[in-house]
Scaffold this motif. Structure first.
Motif, short mmCIF file in Angstrom:
data_model
loop_
_atom_site.label_atom_id
_atom_site.label_comp_id
_atom_site.label_asym_id
_atom_site.label_seq_id
_atom_site.Cartn_x
_atom_site.Cartn_y
_atom_site.Cartn_z
N CYS A 255 -10.35 -11.74 6.93
CA CYS A 255 -10.32 -10.36 6.45
C CYS A 255 -8.91 -9.93 6.07
CB CYS A 255 -10.90 -9.41 7.49
SG CYS A 255 -12.69 -9.57 7.68
N LEU A 256 -7.93 -10.36 6.87
CA LEU A 256 -6.54 -10.00 6.59
C LEU A 256 -6.06 -10.63 5.29
CD1 LEU A 256 -4.14 -8.45 7.72
CD2 LEU A 256 -3.44 -10.53 8.93
N SER A 257 -6.43 -11.88 5.08
CA SER A 257 -6.05 -12.58 3.84
C SER A 257 -6.68 -11.91 2.63
CB SER A 257 -6.49 -14.04 3.92
OG SER A 257 -6.26 -14.70 2.70
N HIS A 258 -7.95 -11.56 2.75
CA HIS A 258 -8.64 -10.91 1.63
C HIS A 258 -8.07 -9.51 1.38
CE1 HIS A 258 -11.77 -10.20 -1.27
NE2 HIS A 258 -12.16 -9.11 -0.63
N PHE A 259 -7.75 -8.82 2.45
CA PHE A 259 -7.16 -7.48 2.32
C PHE A 259 -5.87 -7.55 1.51
CE2 PHE A 259 -4.08 -4.36 3.93
CZ PHE A 259 -4.74 -3.18 3.63
N LYS A 260 -5.02 -8.51 1.82
CA LYS A 260 -3.75 -8.66 1.10
C LYS A 260 -3.98 -8.99 -0.37
CE LYS A 260 -1.06 -10.15 5.14
NZ LYS A 260 -0.33 -11.29 5.77
N GLN A 261 -4.99 -9.83 -0.63
CA GLN A 261 -5.31 -10.21 -2.00
C GLN A 261 -5.77 -9.00 -2.81
OE1 GLN A 261 -4.91 -12.99 -3.54
NE2 GLN A 261 -6.41 -13.20 -5.19
N VAL A 262 -6.69 -8.22 -2.25
CA VAL A 262 -7.21 -7.05 -2.95
C VAL A 262 -6.11 -6.03 -3.18
CG1 VAL A 262 -8.90 -5.17 -2.90
CG2 VAL A 262 -9.51 -7.40 -1.98
N LYS A 263 -5.32 -5.81 -2.14
CA LYS A 263 -4.24 -4.82 -2.25
C LYS A 263 -3.23 -5.22 -3.33
CE LYS A 263 -0.94 -2.24 0.58
NZ LYS A 263 -0.31 -2.09 1.92
N LYS A 264 -2.87 -6.49 -3.37
CA LYS A 264 -1.92 -6.96 -4.39
C LYS A 264 -2.49 -6.77 -5.79
CE LYS A 264 0.71 -11.03 -5.85
NZ LYS A 264 1.02 -12.47 -5.56
N LEU A 265 -3.76 -7.09 -5.94
CA LEU A 265 -4.38 -6.97 -7.27
C LEU A 265 -4.47 -5.50 -7.70
CD1 LEU A 265 -5.47 -9.29 -9.04
CD2 LEU A 265 -7.74 -8.47 -8.53
N ILE A 266 -4.82 -4.62 -6.77
CA ILE A 266 -4.90 -3.20 -7.08
C ILE A 266 -3.54 -2.69 -7.57
CG2 ILE A 266 -5.14 -0.90 -6.05
CD1 ILE A 266 -7.37 -2.04 -4.31
N GLU A 267 -2.48 -3.12 -6.89
CA GLU A 267 -1.13 -2.68 -7.27
C GLU A 267 -0.75 -3.19 -8.67
OE1 GLU A 267 1.22 -4.20 -4.09
OE2 GLU A 267 0.69 -2.56 -2.69
N LEU A 268 -1.12 -4.43 -8.98
CA LEU A 268 -0.83 -4.98 -10.31
C LEU A 268 -1.59 -4.23 -11.40
CD1 LEU A 268 -0.85 -8.84 -9.61
CD2 LEU A 268 1.10 -7.49 -10.41
N LEU A 269 -2.87 -3.97 -11.16
CA LEU A 269 -3.69 -3.26 -12.15
C LEU A 269 -3.18 -1.84 -12.36
CD1 LEU A 269 -7.21 -4.45 -10.94
CD2 LEU A 269 -6.10 -5.10 -13.08
N TYR A 270 -2.83 -1.17 -11.27
CA TYR A 270 -2.33 0.20 -11.38
C TYR A 270 -1.01 0.23 -12.15
CZ TYR A 270 -0.41 4.73 -10.05
OH TYR A 270 0.15 5.98 -10.07
N SER A 271 -0.13 -0.70 -11.80
CA SER A 271 1.18 -0.77 -12.47
C SER A 271 1.01 -1.04 -13.96
CB SER A 271 2.04 -1.85 -11.82
OG SER A 271 3.28 -1.98 -12.47
N THR A 294 -2.83 -14.24 -10.11
CA THR A 294 -3.19 -13.85 -8.75
C THR A 294 -4.65 -14.14 -8.45
OG1 THR A 294 -1.51 -12.10 -8.77
CG2 THR A 294 -3.28 -11.90 -7.13
N GLU A 295 -5.51 -13.88 -9.44
CA GLU A 295 -6.95 -14.09 -9.24
C GLU A 295 -7.54 -14.84 -10.43
OE1 GLU A 295 -9.60 -15.12 -7.92
OE2 GLU A 295 -9.28 -13.57 -6.41
N PRO A 296 -7.38 -16.17 -10.45
CA PRO A 296 -7.91 -16.96 -11.57
C PRO A 296 -9.38 -17.31 -11.44
CG PRO A 296 -6.74 -18.39 -10.05
CD PRO A 296 -6.62 -17.00 -9.49
N ASN A 297 -9.98 -17.06 -10.27
CA ASN A 297 -11.34 -17.55 -10.02
C ASN A 297 -12.43 -16.50 -10.17
OD1 ASN A 297 -10.29 -20.14 -9.31
ND2 ASN A 297 -9.76 -19.34 -7.29
N VAL A 298 -12.06 -15.25 -10.40
CA VAL A 298 -13.06 -14.19 -10.56
C VAL A 298 -13.04 -13.76 -12.03
CG1 VAL A 298 -13.79 -11.88 -9.86
CG2 VAL A 298 -12.76 -13.43 -8.18
#
Length: 488
Positions: A255-271, A294-298
């Motif tokens: 859960c911690l790993s996924h949380f970091k992944q989602v958070k990083k992606l949200i920040e990139l998209l917002y920026s 960051t997310e090549p598989n989705v």
């Protein structure tokens, strides 16, 4: 959706099903002069009937705390628990009530009903059979025993079809299972798994959502819900579910790993979107390229990044590169009108007005009411209409004084360069095909003395402006000697 919001056998309905029993209870002599307990029970009933469950529960907690040998308080608190979707707590209170009054039939039936809705057919059957041993004419117990047997058969069938990977049949069976046992997390999880195999993520989310609350410490369900929402690009929901997982255990590695992944992606998209608002298009491109890394598989994120990079390149007036990226984005998401609009604008920048018209027309098929698309189509059509007439000398790259041999030589060079089989990308292949046709038309006209004379007399434009075949010539007709094939 938390279980407290579920529909079905609500706690309020359960309360009234017990009312016939409650009315027979004589509290006088049981409570004695304990007015405070009577007040708690009375307030608890009023709040329960009005749907104020939290308040009702508070009063029943107080009543139970002051007098623990009165089974009526457990009955009524069970009703509140059930109304709140806390079936395990309701079972616990009914168990206590039966211990205090072992001959109570209705409490046993209600326990069986809860166990049946939880999918526990064995224990439910035991409760109904125990009731029938005491009261053979108890109709509800007899009816529910039949449903328990039916449910068990359906559960076995669902697992068998799932084992054979017959997911559609499994779903059909589980539809009936869930009607009989809406609080059974195993059945809901199994149906969600089938939906995932069939590509119906939305349905899977609907089934998994209640399971997160039906099991204690169900971090796996919260993580799964988070990843499913993530796959749909629903990052707000995704981050919400993974946070629920971390509330249960802040050190959960997955859960911690996924949380970091989602958070990083949200920040990139917002920026990236902030850069676009400020017209810093190159910075936005960098951000969206980082999104893909960051997310090549989705697929959602790659598609989104391609779409927005396409938009930025058009804004930067980088036509050729924009056409490439937009075309790749279009292949990934063919019905996306934003991509079609942006590629049309890239074609206009590249003076490929015919292709721009085609893209806008395709976008119109998906959204007839879109004013931006309608205006873009009108503008592209006007640009195409006022495009200068085709100059066959310019197309072949020869002087107007060129002789037949020079024209044929130029034709061969241009035909070799623009043969569609040399191109892989769809838009390049289409463009090359049209250019190849123009080259063939130019050769056919300029090597024929009469057609060349007529072409020259009309100002060297051919008189058609790309609106058909000059001089009734079509290289695709059986009489033409110039043929080529498209390979897809």
């Amino acid at each position: 959706m938390k279980p407290g919001r579920w529909k079905g056998l609500s706690g309020v309905q359960f309360y009234f099903s017990l009312l016939c029993v409650i009315l027979d209870f004589q509290l006088d002599g049981v409570l004695g002069d304990n007015v405070e307990i009577e007040q708690h029970l009375e307030m608890g009933r009023k709040l329960l009937e009005s749907g104020q469950l939290a308040g009702a529960l508070s009063h029943y907690h107080s009543a139970v705390g002051k007098i623990q040998h009165l089974y009526l308080t457990y009955y009524e608190r069970a009703a509140v628990f059930l109304a709140m979707g806390k079936s395990k707590s309701a079972l616990s209170d009914l168990t206590r009530a039966i211990r205090l009054k072992p001959d109570d039939v209705i409490a046993r039936v209600q326990m069986g009903n809860i166990l049946l809705k939880q999918g526990n057919t064995q224990k439910a059957r035991e409760k109904f059979q125990a009731v029938l041993q005491r009261s053979p004419d108890q109709e509800e117990a007899r009816h529910q025993l039949m449903r328990a047997n039916e449910l068990e058969e359906l559960q076995e069938k669902a697992h068998a079809t799932h084992h054979r990977r017959d997911y559609r049949t499994t779903i059909n069976v589980l539809d009936r299972v869930v009607v009989l046992s809406p609080w059974d997390p195993e059945s809901l999880e199994l149906r969600a798994e089938c939906y995932i195999h069939l590509g119906n993520t939305r349905k899977a989310i609907q089934d998994l959502t209640p399971t997160a609350w039906l099991r204690n410490d169900n971090r796996a369900a919260f993580l799964k819900l988070s990843t499913l929402h993530y796959s749909l690009g629903e990052n707000k929901e995704s981050i919400g579910h993974v946070r629920e997982c971390l509330k249960l255990n802040q050190d959960d590695k997955k859960c911690l790993s996924h949380f970091k992944q989602v958070k990083k992606l949200i920040e990139l998209l917002y920026s990236a979107e902030e850069h676009i608002k400020e017209e810093r298009y190159q910075m936005a491109i960098y951000n969206y390229e980082s999104v893909m890394k960051t997310e090549p598989n989705v697929p959602y994120y790659t598609n989104k990044a391609k779409e927005r990079i396409c938009f930025c390149l058009v804004k930067k007036k980088m036509a050729a590169k924009a056409i490439d990226i937009c075309s790749e984005a279009h292949q990934r998401d063919p019905r996306n009108i934003n991509i079609l609009r942006d590629r049309a604008e890239a074609f206009i920048l590249n003076q490929d007005y015919e292709e721009a018209v085609e893209d806008y027309q395709e976008a119109m098929e998906f959204d007839m009411e879109n004013n931006e698309i309608r205006d873009g189509l009108k503008r592209a059509q006007e640009l195409l209409e006022f495009t200068p007439k085709k100059d066959y000398y310019k197309i072949l790259g020869v002087k107007r004084s060129a002789n037949k041999e020079e024209i044929i030589h130029a034709y061969r060079q241009q035909a070799k360069k623009w043969h569609p089989d040399k191109y892989r990308k769809d838009w390049e292949k289409r463009k090359a095909g049209k250019r190849f046709i123009d080259i063939t038309s130019a050769k056919q006209v300029l090597t024929n003395p009469e057609k060349r004379k007529k072409f020259d007399s009309e100002g060297g434009g051919g008189g058609q402006g790309g609106q058909g075949w000059p001089f009734h010539f079509n290289p695709f007709e059986s009489g033409g000697n110039y043929r080529f094939k498209f390979h897809h």
